[in-house]
Design a protein around this motif. Structure first.
Motif, short mmCIF file in Angstrom:
data_model
loop_
_atom_site.label_atom_id
_atom_site.label_comp_id
_atom_site.label_asym_id
_atom_site.label_seq_id
_atom_site.Cartn_x
_atom_site.Cartn_y
_atom_site.Cartn_z
N PRO A 102 0.80 -1.24 0.00
CA PRO A 102 0.00 0.00 0.00
C PRO A 102 0.83 1.29 0.00
O PRO A 102 0.52 2.23 -0.72
CB PRO A 102 -0.84 -0.13 1.27
N ILE A 105 0.61 4.19 -2.90
CA ILE A 105 0.40 5.63 -2.69
C ILE A 105 1.49 6.42 -3.41
O ILE A 105 1.22 7.40 -4.11
CB ILE A 105 0.37 5.95 -1.18
N VAL A 120 0.87 6.45 -7.10
CA VAL A 120 -0.14 7.44 -7.48
C VAL A 120 0.52 8.82 -7.62
O VAL A 120 0.31 9.54 -8.60
CB VAL A 120 -1.29 7.51 -6.45
N GLN A 121 1.33 9.17 -6.63
CA GLN A 121 1.97 10.49 -6.65
C GLN A 121 2.85 10.66 -7.88
O GLN A 121 2.82 11.69 -8.55
CB GLN A 121 2.82 10.67 -5.39
N THR A 167 0.89 10.50 -11.38
CA THR A 167 0.05 11.69 -11.56
C THR A 167 0.80 12.74 -12.38
O THR A 167 0.21 13.47 -13.17
CB THR A 167 -0.34 12.28 -10.19
N ALA A 169 -2.22 8.88 -13.48
CA ALA A 169 -2.49 8.16 -12.23
C ALA A 169 -3.27 6.88 -12.51
O ALA A 169 -3.94 6.75 -13.54
CB ALA A 169 -3.29 9.05 -11.29
N PRO A 170 -3.21 5.92 -11.58
CA PRO A 170 -4.05 4.73 -11.70
C PRO A 170 -5.52 5.12 -11.77
O PRO A 170 -5.90 6.19 -11.28
CB PRO A 170 -3.78 3.96 -10.41
N ILE A 171 -6.33 4.25 -12.38
CA ILE A 171 -7.77 4.51 -12.38
C ILE A 171 -8.50 3.62 -11.37
O ILE A 171 -9.68 3.82 -11.11
CB ILE A 171 -8.39 4.35 -13.79
N HIS A 172 -7.78 2.67 -10.80
CA HIS A 172 -8.41 1.81 -9.79
C HIS A 172 -7.31 1.15 -8.97
O HIS A 172 -6.19 0.95 -9.45
CB HIS A 172 -9.27 0.74 -10.46
N LEU A 173 -7.66 0.80 -7.73
CA LEU A 173 -6.77 -0.06 -6.94
C LEU A 173 -7.62 -0.89 -6.00
O LEU A 173 -8.75 -0.55 -5.70
CB LEU A 173 -5.70 0.75 -6.19
N LEU A 227 -14.61 -4.91 -8.74
CA LEU A 227 -15.33 -3.63 -8.86
C LEU A 227 -15.21 -3.04 -10.26
O LEU A 227 -16.02 -2.20 -10.65
CB LEU A 227 -14.82 -2.61 -7.83
N SER A 230 0.46 -11.35 -0.26
CA SER A 230 -0.69 -11.08 0.62
C SER A 230 -0.66 -9.68 1.21
O SER A 230 -1.68 -9.16 1.64
CB SER A 230 -0.74 -12.12 1.74
N ASP A 231 0.52 -9.06 1.24
CA ASP A 231 0.59 -7.68 1.78
C ASP A 231 0.56 -6.64 0.65
O ASP A 231 0.94 -5.49 0.86
CB ASP A 231 1.84 -7.50 2.64
#
Lengths: 276, 276
Positions: free
Chosen positions: B183, B187, B190-191, B194, B202-206, B211, B230-231
């Motif tokens: 995670p 993040i 994404v930064q 962008t 940027a990503p459009i989903h995570l 979904l 798993s993490d």
């Protein structure tokens, strides 16, 4: 540090300058006529977390903030004994302008007070730290909805297993605040809060709470629980409650903080917090 | 559109200017001596997705790209019949400088070719779209590890249920590429991405793949499957394969694309893609 008067502070929907509202609110608080959470008052202006320590402890705590800028973004540090927070607004007296103070003695909560003039020491150093209200304002302007605002409760806060960087006696784990978002809004929230380092900046975690030591997301350590829908993920920001844990561990003779949610209301516009 | 010669293009670890490597690689491809994926060649330079359509279809496709800039970030659009991609580099002939072309007739894959000079039309318009190699370069420089690079396979790509914005006959759902991250790295990703709108931004989903209509994350529609620990959470970016689905739906008489992974190698430095 910019002076507040240089900012074109926002007007509210009635055209009343919000700085006048802030000033009026602080005077109400000073007279003992206001003891509510400050969220939603003087909208658009920066509110701050408060830590007051004697000079003996303040230098180590300053270094703690410098080492943990995401949890403890410094907006202002006073000179020893200086009660006026002039760079943050007109006539702010830190001894009386917070709705409720928490007094810690030797790291343990001792009592609440509405005015600390009677216990003020001429070696007290005041730290004002940015808080999440500023980024919540930015997220709201971007069209995102905060569940804690929607459900009219305090934001959920959790102790984590992520250690803060220690400074002398000040040490402990990070506290985080959590807001659930749909993934696309979580991504947008990362983008927006990245631009606001003085309001805790970007999230430090998202998704699986157990990865940062949160066993039960429905049971926050501070604040209230909020609904997380099945198409949402929890997003976690470092939180200004982190210093309170560090104070509990450091055990200074005396430390004073605001009561959660009852913040210092400044004259600084949220839109200018990135300049601080 | 900047000209490539104004860029101080990077040198490789032997000090050889990478633009010279790019030029040499294109000449090898032109001679038919290179038919591999281009990932890792001429490192630090922009590579592009290719779509070639006759002028009759090109205007609608241009609007499709304008409406879907995250999936289809335009780096260059040629004049009709113009085979040289001068703004992207020295002596790039789009008829011969891609390792492998895919020819679609009436929306259906018809054949692969290594040189399209024999079927070139003087009304062909070439679209060059940014690709994820540029942001992978930026993520690598930031210390992040891409699982597809680590496992030496193609990135995982999936059809989603997110509709692209249609333009006349061009319509279809978005295709996404997926990279798993812890995670905190998600993040950071994404930064970083962008800042790179010409490389899908940027990503459009995570998080939860279902979904966005992905039922089985272990079975990508294009590319290869990668390990997700798993993490980690899957992070999804819009992908330059999206136009191929739109072409299948639009059914133009002829459309030409690159074969996945076998891209146009340009002379533009990745560090300058934000200027395009």
């Amino acid at each position: 540090m910019p002076t507040p008067v240089t900012f074109s502070a926002p007007n509210d929907s009635y055209g009343i300058p919000v700085v006048e509202q802030a000033n009026a609110l602080r005077h109400q608080i000073r007279k003992g006529d206001f003891n509510l959470p400050t969220s939603g008052f003087a909208p658009g202006l920066v509110q701050g977390n408060i830590v007051i320590l004697s000079k003996t402890w303040a230098d180590d705590f300053l270094l703690f903030c410098q080492k943990n800028p995401v949890a403890c973004p410094l907006l202002h540090v006073s000179l020893p004994g200086e009660p006026l927070m002039t760079p943050l607004g007109d006539d702010i007296d830190i001894r009386s302008d917070i709705p409720e103070y928490k007094i810690f003695r030797h790291g343990e909560f001792s009592q609440s007070m509405n005015d600390i003039t009677s216990i003020w020491q001429n070696d007290f150093v005041t730290f004002v730290l940015g808080c999440s209200f500023s980024f919540e304002d930015a997220l709201t302007k971007a069209g995102l909805t905060m569940r804690n605002i929607e459900e009219q409760v305090n934001v959920s806060m959790y102790k984590t297993t992520i250690p803060a960087h220690p400074s002398s006696h000040f040490h402990g784990n990070l506290v985080v605040s959590m807001r659930p978002f749909k993934p696309v809004d979580a991504i947008r929230a990362v983008q927006i809060t990245t631009r606001l380092p003085k309001s805790h900046g970007a999230p430090i975690h998202l998704g699986d709470p157990s990865l940062i030591g949160i066993d039960d997301i429905t049971k926050p350590d501070f604040g209230d629980s909020v609904t997380i829908n099945s198409d949402e993920i929890p997003v976690f920001w470092a939180c200004g409650v982190t210093p309170q844990l560090a104070i509990e561990n450091a055990k200074p003779e005396i430390a004073i903080t605001h009561a959660p949610g009852k913040m210092l209301v400044t004259d600084i516009a949220n839109d200018h917090i990135s300049l601080m």
